[in-house]
Design a protein around this motif. Structure first.
Motif, PDB file in Angstrom:
ATOM      1  N   GLU A 198      30.046  50.154  54.849  1.00  0.00           N
ATOM      2  CA  GLU A 198      31.420  51.355  54.804  1.00  0.00           C
ATOM      3  C   GLU A 198      31.637  51.090  53.352  1.00  0.00           C
ATOM      4  OE1 GLU A 198      31.937  53.625  56.749  1.00  0.00           O
ATOM      5  OE2 GLU A 198      30.165  53.383  57.820  1.00  0.00           O
ATOM      6  N   VAL A 199      32.464  52.239  52.717  1.00  0.00           N
ATOM      7  CA  VAL A 199      32.464  51.939  51.461  1.00  0.00           C
ATOM      8  C   VAL A 199      34.174  53.083  51.178  1.00  0.00           C
ATOM      9  CG1 VAL A 199      32.352  52.906  49.156  1.00  0.00           C
ATOM     10  CG2 VAL A 199      30.676  52.393  50.860  1.00  0.00           C
ATOM     11  N   SER A 200      35.028  51.678  50.476  1.00  0.00           N
ATOM     12  CA  SER A 200      36.120  52.531  50.425  1.00  0.00           C
ATOM     13  C   SER A 200      36.504  52.327  48.476  1.00  0.00           C
ATOM     14  CB  SER A 200      37.478  51.252  51.189  1.00  0.00           C
ATOM     15  OG  SER A 200      39.087  51.425  50.509  1.00  0.00           O
ATOM     16  N   TYR A 201      37.416  53.491  48.194  1.00  0.00           N
ATOM     17  CA  TYR A 201      37.532  53.848  46.592  1.00  0.00           C
ATOM     18  C   TYR A 201      39.207  53.266  47.168  1.00  0.00           C
ATOM     19  CZ  TYR A 201      32.978  55.077  45.767  1.00  0.00           C
ATOM     20  OH  TYR A 201      31.254  55.400  45.613  1.00  0.00           O
ATOM     21  N   GLY A 202      39.833  52.853  48.205  1.00  0.00           N
ATOM     22  CA  GLY A 202      40.853  52.694  48.149  1.00  0.00           C
ATOM     23  C   GLY A 202      41.747  51.146  47.325  1.00  0.00           C
ATOM     24  N   ILE A 203      41.294  51.469  45.494  1.00  0.00           N
ATOM     25  CA  ILE A 203      41.656  49.929  44.693  1.00  0.00           C
ATOM     26  C   ILE A 203      41.396  51.050  43.442  1.00  0.00           C
ATOM     27  CG2 ILE A 203      38.620  50.559  44.131  1.00  0.00           C
ATOM     28  CD1 ILE A 203      39.172  46.951  44.854  1.00  0.00           C
ATOM     29  N   ARG A 204      42.641  49.840  42.511  1.00  0.00           N
ATOM     30  CA  ARG A 204      42.297  50.333  40.952  1.00  0.00           C
ATOM     31  C   ARG A 204      42.756  49.083  40.031  1.00  0.00           C
ATOM     32  NH1 ARG A 204      47.422  50.332  42.714  1.00  0.00           N
ATOM     33  NH2 ARG A 204      48.984  49.415  41.317  1.00  0.00           N
ATOM     34  N   TYR A 205      42.253  49.739  39.138  1.00  0.00           N
ATOM     35  CA  TYR A 205      42.308  48.380  37.361  1.00  0.00           C
ATOM     36  C   TYR A 205      44.009  48.768  37.373  1.00  0.00           C
ATOM     37  CZ  TYR A 205      37.621  48.046  37.357  1.00  0.00           C
ATOM     38  OH  TYR A 205      36.432  47.921  37.519  1.00  0.00           O
ATOM     39  N   ASP A 206      44.735  47.796  37.081  1.00  0.00           N
ATOM     40  CA  ASP A 206      45.569  48.311  36.013  1.00  0.00           C
ATOM     41  C   ASP A 206      46.023  46.587  35.038  1.00  0.00           C
ATOM     42  OD1 ASP A 206      47.569  48.986  37.580  1.00  0.00           O
ATOM     43  OD2 ASP A 206      48.264  47.523  38.351  1.00  0.00           O
ATOM     44  N   VAL A 207      46.047  47.924  33.506  1.00  0.00           N
ATOM     45  CA  VAL A 207      45.622  46.902  32.427  1.00  0.00           C
ATOM     46  C   VAL A 207      47.614  46.109  32.081  1.00  0.00           C
ATOM     47  CG1 VAL A 207      44.494  46.826  29.904  1.00  0.00           C
ATOM     48  CG2 VAL A 207      43.450  47.816  31.593  1.00  0.00           C
ATOM     49  N   GLY A 208      47.464  45.464  31.850  1.00  0.00           N
ATOM     50  CA  GLY A 208      48.510  44.685  31.062  1.00  0.00           C
ATOM     51  C   GLY A 208      48.701  43.383  30.155  1.00  0.00           C
ATOM     52  N   HIS A 209      49.679  42.630  30.350  1.00  0.00           N
ATOM     53  CA  HIS A 209      50.290  41.464  29.118  1.00  0.00           C
ATOM     54  C   HIS A 209      51.049  40.431  29.941  1.00  0.00           C
ATOM     55  CE1 HIS A 209      50.698  39.003  26.206  1.00  0.00           C
ATOM     56  NE2 HIS A 209      49.635  39.948  25.040  1.00  0.00           N
ATOM     57  N   ASP A 210      50.702  39.404  29.742  1.00  0.00           N
ATOM     58  CA  ASP A 210      51.150  38.077  30.818  1.00  0.00           C
ATOM     59  C   ASP A 210      52.086  37.455  29.295  1.00  0.00           C
ATOM     60  OD1 ASP A 210      49.285  35.900  29.358  1.00  0.00           O
ATOM     61  OD2 ASP A 210      48.679  35.718  31.360  1.00  0.00           O
ATOM     62  N   GLY A 211      52.615  37.922  28.400  1.00  0.00           N
ATOM     63  CA  GLY A 211      52.990  37.401  27.403  1.00  0.00           C
ATOM     64  C   GLY A 211      52.332  36.028  26.754  1.00  0.00           C
ATOM     65  N   THR A 212      51.252  35.675  27.204  1.00  0.00           N
ATOM     66  CA  THR A 212      50.182  35.439  25.903  1.00  0.00           C
ATOM     67  C   THR A 212      49.016  36.035  26.015  1.00  0.00           C
ATOM     68  OG1 THR A 212      51.483  33.402  26.994  1.00  0.00           O
ATOM     69  CG2 THR A 212      48.925  32.647  25.677  1.00  0.00           C
TER      70      THR A 212
END
Length: 529
Positions: A188-202
């Protein structure tokens, strides 16, 4: 069957079947990479290395992949690198909070075991991609997997639901990270997932966020989360079109070009999906067929079942030839009659070979690919497309063909300029009989015919075509000078070895009222062809 290494390209292999017969296999993904020694076989086996802080990797391919970290408490580290002619681009990912208890690798798979409680992370190196699986072996509270990102000459860019790794200097695309999805143990397949691009200060960060709680609660474990990094985003040797029509094939819509993970033909409700696929190398094959340089003996497309469509009915598809060019935004406007119908139920991943030899040979310049459609109401089958992450499941084209043997003529002196012609319709000099008086027969001239095919041939024939001569003039051939036994066709029966020379004699015969001369052809032909 011997591979002809000098005929390799990035996506093809050619094999010598003997006696002028060859087989070329066309892949929808790279199988060779360029080196100083020509095209070299890509080897995706993970082996011990010493490069930066990495312990193991793959270095014999279009890109390099690295695993492990011998310098840090966090043992999860994964990197990819592209070495161009005058620059290097690289990007590394480290999973925050990962403390694997061990690592495992076999062939092209590298696994970090128990990075977190019940979570493994594995990588499968393919010739044009790295398939990443975040494996949830059991229910877990982890919903975000944060990777720190370091790079050199490259950076991450968000493109809708996907990510692109771009050249930091030019902005051009280097790699793509496709939209992630989850697959349960029972498929079974789910596309309930995403990417977030950010920065953690370093560092820059890439976070894989799991959102489909219902799927996690009800799915069969283990669950694999799959963000795959693809080097070649679209194979440039394959065109694929998938579009939706009414059940009777009218009103095409939903056009997709080289972007679908599967293709085929299936019916649902009052609508149906159809697909067209074409390997662009066939353009060259058609040109060689038109020139008479090759004869096709077999043409087969291998496809692999992505899924049947039991919820819409039963498996079943049919194939016809595409009779019009298609491309971006230009669906096929004309297709031929169905020549292949298959209603067999196959297991997922099964290979199905579609023989279209007759269609390619008969249609010639009017052949523009294969068209897939459902074989009836509530039937359908889907196949892995040219861009699916598992490259071994992409369509493959196999062409067997016969090369026209190359036969040349020369004067037998062994000197530079000895050839009259080279078998490629190139004429270097003429067999000149000078000026003859009407009624005169010229002295015979010796000529050699040479097998330049690169392989042995059979039953070599040398001949002239009297219908092309002016009236009252003839060209005669003979195997012997004395006695000269005139023929219009000479047959050298049996095998003529590669590079073997065979002598014969030529003379011109005129009549008393011959008024003109001219230029005339001596032709050669052999088996196989």
């Amino acid at each position: 069957m011997r591979e002809v290494v000098e005929k390799r390209t990035a996506t093809t292999k050619t094999f010598d079947l003997g006696k002028g017969r060859f087989q070329t296999e066309y892949y929808g993904y790279p199988i060779h990479y360029p080196s100083e020694d020509g095209w070299v076989e890509i080897n995706t086996e993970i082996t011990p290395i010493k490069s930066w802080e990495f312990a193991e990797g793959v270095v014999n391919g279009l890109f390099r992949t690295y695993f492990g970290d011998v310098t840090s408490d966090n043992q999860h580290l994964y990197g990819i690198e592209f070495k161009g002619a005058d620059s290097e681009k690289w990007i590394n990912f480290k999973l925050k909070g990962a403390n694997p208890t061990s690592t495992e690798n076999e062939d092209n798979l590298f696994r970090f075991v128990e990075c977190m409680d019940g979570v493994d992370v594995e990588y499968i190196v393919q010739t044009d991609s790295v398939k990443e699986n975040i494996v949830l072996n059991k229910p877990t509270h982890e919903r975000e997997f944060v990777f720190t990102v370091k790079s050199g000459g490259a950076s991450l860019r968000e493109d809708g639901d996907e990510l692109t790794i771009v050249d930091a200097d030019t902005g051009s695309s280097l790699w793509a990270i496709h939209k992630p999805y989850m697959v349960s143990a029972d498929g079974e397949v789910s596309y309930g997932i995403r990417y977030d691009v950010g920065h953690d200060g370093t560092f820059d960060t890439l976070t894989v966020v799991v959102e489909d709680e219902d799927f996690l609660a009800n799915a069969t474990y283990p669950i694999a989360i799959d963000p795959t990094v693809v080097v070649n985003q679209t194979p440039d040797n394959i065109m694929l079109a998938v579009y939706m029509t009414e059940a009777d094939g009218s009103n095409p819509s939903g056009w997709r070009y080289n972007t679908s993970t599967y293709f085929g033909g299936w019916t649902f409700g009052y609508m149906q999906n159809t697909s067209a696929i074409y390997f662009t190398e066939i353009d060259r094959i058609k040109e060689e067929m038109l020139k008479g340089e090759v004869v096709i003996s077999k043409a087969v497309l291998d496809v692999y079942l992505y899924r049947g469509v039991p919820r819409y009915g039963t498996q079943g598809f049919q194939v016809s030839n595409v009779k019009s060019p298609f491309g971006v935004g230009v669906p096929p406007t004309s297709v031929g009659d169905n020549f292949y119908v298959n209603n067999t139920a196959y297991a997922v991943g099964s290979k199905i070979s579609i023989d279209f030899t007759d269609q390619l040979k008969a249609k010639g310049q009017d052949f523009y690919g294969l068209f897939f459609a459902p074989s009836g109401g509530y039937r359908g089958s889907g196949f892995y497309s040219p861009i699916v992450a598992d490259a071994t499941k992409r369509p493959r084209l196999v062409i067997e063909y016969l090369i026209k043997p190359v036969i040349g003529f020369h004067d037998g002196t062994g000197q530079n300029g000895m050839y009259y012609s080279d078998g490629f319709n190139s004429i270097f000099k003429l067999l000149d009989f000078g000026t003859l008086v009407a009624g005169q027969t010229s002295p015979p001239q010796r000529v050699f015919v040479k097998n330049l095919a690169g392989f042995d041939v059979n039953n070599l024939r040398v001949y002239v075509e009297p219908a092309t001569f002016p009236e009252k003039l003839a060209m005669e051939l003979s195997l012997y000078n004395s006695p000269f036994i005139p023929e219009t066709t000479l047959s050298f029966n049996g095998v003529v070895a590669d590079e073997e020379d065979l002598p014969f004699y030529v003379r011109i015969v005129t009549q008393e009222d011959t008024m003109a001369g001219g230029d005339f052809d001596i032709l050669a032909r052999s088996d196989p062809y």
